[in-house]
Enzyme design. Sequence first.
Site, PDB file in Angstrom:
ATOM      1  N   SER A   1      31.861  -4.702   7.481  1.00  0.00           N
ATOM      2  CA  SER A   1      30.684  -5.353   8.071  1.00  0.00           C
ATOM      3  C   SER A   1      31.140  -6.521   8.925  1.00  0.00           C
ATOM      4  O   SER A   1      31.956  -7.338   8.470  1.00  0.00           O
ATOM      5  CB  SER A   1      29.757  -5.854   6.956  1.00  0.00           C
ATOM      6  OG  SER A   1      28.935  -6.905   7.427  1.00  0.00           O
TER       7      SER A   1
ATOM      8  N   TYR B   1       8.417  -7.591  -7.551  1.00  0.00           N
ATOM      9  CA  TYR B   1       7.957  -6.426  -6.788  1.00  0.00           C
ATOM     10  C   TYR B   1       7.702  -5.260  -7.748  1.00  0.00           C
ATOM     11  O   TYR B   1       6.654  -4.609  -7.708  1.00  0.00           O
ATOM     12  CB  TYR B   1       9.012  -6.048  -5.746  1.00  0.00           C
ATOM     13  CG  TYR B   1       8.646  -4.863  -4.894  1.00  0.00           C
ATOM     14  CD1 TYR B   1       8.015  -5.029  -3.666  1.00  0.00           C
ATOM     15  CD2 TYR B   1       8.936  -3.562  -5.312  1.00  0.00           C
ATOM     16  CE1 TYR B   1       7.682  -3.930  -2.879  1.00  0.00           C
ATOM     17  CE2 TYR B   1       8.606  -2.462  -4.538  1.00  0.00           C
ATOM     18  CZ  TYR B   1       7.988  -2.655  -3.313  1.00  0.00           C
ATOM     19  OH  TYR B   1       7.653  -1.569  -2.540  1.00  0.00           O
TER      20      TYR B   1
ATOM     21  N   GLU C   1      18.066   3.527  -1.585  1.00  0.00           N
ATOM     22  CA  GLU C   1      17.574   2.209  -2.015  1.00  0.00           C
ATOM     23  C   GLU C   1      16.975   2.282  -3.428  1.00  0.00           C
ATOM     24  O   GLU C   1      17.222   1.427  -4.270  1.00  0.00           O
ATOM     25  CB  GLU C   1      16.546   1.687  -1.010  1.00  0.00           C
ATOM     26  CG  GLU C   1      15.984   0.349  -1.423  1.00  0.00           C
ATOM     27  CD  GLU C   1      15.686  -0.588  -0.268  1.00  0.00           C
ATOM     28  OE1 GLU C   1      16.155  -0.335   0.855  1.00  0.00           O
ATOM     29  OE2 GLU C   1      14.998  -1.587  -0.504  1.00  0.00           O
TER      30      GLU C   1
ATOM     31  N   THR D   1       0.826  -1.212   0.000  1.00  0.00           N
ATOM     32  CA  THR D   1       0.000   0.000   0.000  1.00  0.00           C
ATOM     33  C   THR D   1       0.856   1.256   0.000  1.00  0.00           C
ATOM     34  O   THR D   1       0.403   2.319  -0.416  1.00  0.00           O
ATOM     35  CB  THR D   1      -0.922   0.030   1.240  1.00  0.00           C
ATOM     36  OG1 THR D   1      -0.139  -0.327   2.376  1.00  0.00           O
ATOM     37  CG2 THR D   1      -2.081  -0.940   1.088  1.00  0.00           C
TER      38      THR D   1
ATOM     39  N   ASP E   1       9.517   1.115   5.036  1.00  0.00           N
ATOM     40  CA  ASP E   1      10.560   0.467   5.843  1.00  0.00           C
ATOM     41  C   ASP E   1      11.474   1.493   6.513  1.00  0.00           C
ATOM     42  O   ASP E   1      11.813   1.375   7.689  1.00  0.00           O
ATOM     43  CB  ASP E   1      11.398  -0.469   4.968  1.00  0.00           C
ATOM     44  CG  ASP E   1      10.538  -1.495   4.239  1.00  0.00           C
ATOM     45  OD1 ASP E   1       9.379  -1.679   4.636  1.00  0.00           O
ATOM     46  OD2 ASP E   1      11.031  -2.085   3.269  1.00  0.00           O
TER      47      ASP E   1
HETATM   48  C1  GLA Z   1       8.947  -4.028   0.773  1.00  0.00           C
HETATM   49  C2  GLA Z   1       9.163  -2.573   0.395  1.00  0.00           C
HETATM   50  C3  GLA Z   1       8.146  -1.669   1.089  1.00  0.00           C
HETATM   51  C4  GLA Z   1       6.729  -2.186   0.902  1.00  0.00           C
HETATM   52  C5  GLA Z   1       6.634  -3.672   1.200  1.00  0.00           C
HETATM   53  C6  GLA Z   1       5.284  -4.240   0.861  1.00  0.00           C
HETATM   54  O1  GLA Z   1       9.229  -4.195   2.138  1.00  0.00           O
HETATM   55  O2  GLA Z   1      10.460  -2.168   0.736  1.00  0.00           O
HETATM   56  O3  GLA Z   1       8.283  -0.352   0.633  1.00  0.00           O
HETATM   57  O4  GLA Z   1       6.261  -1.885  -0.377  1.00  0.00           O
HETATM   58  O5  GLA Z   1       7.614  -4.416   0.498  1.00  0.00           O
HETATM   59  O6  GLA Z   1       4.313  -3.737   1.689  1.00  0.00           O
END
Ligand code: GLA
Length: 360
Positions: free
Chosen positions: A49, A206, A142, A17, A154
Amino acid sequence: MTTWRAPGRLNLIGEHTDYNDGFVLPFALPYGTTATVGPRTDGALVLRSAQRGDSDPVPVAGLEPGSVEGWAAYAAGVVWALREAGHDVGGGFDVTVDGDVPEGAGLSSSAALECSVVSALDDLLGLGLAARDRALLAQRAENDFVGMPSGVMDQMASVLCTPAHALFLDCRSLEAEQVPLDLAAAGLAIVLVDSRAPHQLTDGAYAERRRACEDAARTLGVAALRDATDADLDRLDATPLRRARHVVTENARVLETVAALRDGRTAEVGPLLSASHASMRDDFEITVPRVDLIAATAEEAGALGARMTGGGFGGCVLALVRAGTEDAVRAAVEEAYDKNGFGRPGFYDAIPSAGAHRIG
Ligand code: GLA
């Protein structure tokens, strides 16, 4: 030198969303990445790392999308994003990271890495960036440096979350509200199960879902699917209908979840989680057999609801359960996995924790 820790996140509800200008409800996990940064004077970026070893030093002036590969790209991308935003990062840095967010589990290990680095650099350079702006720089790293077209959830979760709360975020206005999520007080708990199914967000699926949503919005003549209504859905069919229906119904479920949590009707969140899973399985088509099995098994074992969380095609399932039944739910999932020849699932703690903060 300064050291910051930023967490991974568990999205309670509101999947796919965020890039549709919609609503999400994540909380920070007790797993995160720690970034220690110090200044250099030779213009080099030196990344280390604890898990992945050292990467080759790169000149800050030469950072361009595609110039750094692998885990180091997430950290280098943050330095690039700061440079692109006009901040003076030319002297270079030593950056050492150490993380314990499970990778490939849909728990945002990449946002934890980006947000720990951007927060530590902000502090080191005395930039005084607002938390929201740090999240947006991390997202820029990102999207435009690593090349993953993710939404804003995120990174916003990693910087803004607070203990014992979920973050209700409007991904259009970026208005954020801390919603109390004290599961123990409600006699509940979350069991978090890692399907350990291979999950690769950069594999194109995605991006394909994101494009399908944008196409559906265009067909409907709205700025984003956030603006589509139930009635609009009648104007779509086949795959575009199913993709858009997931987003429209998922946004509604986030709002219902927030209302239930605000009223202390926490157990009522269970059926909303299950409906979210069904929508991701049947309409958005981003689940896989392992996560479907975990969600169904958890419910058969008494969970009030369960859903896959994160970008999809694997990753984790969260199950809302009555406190005291966690072990029974975990055992049922292990048994089902064994019976189906799926190996062993992983289990993590899901306690709403702190967002990015300085630790040294
Ligand atoms: C990944 C993406 C987020 C979001 C989710 C799905 O985590 O990084 O931005 O779109 O998928 O909700």
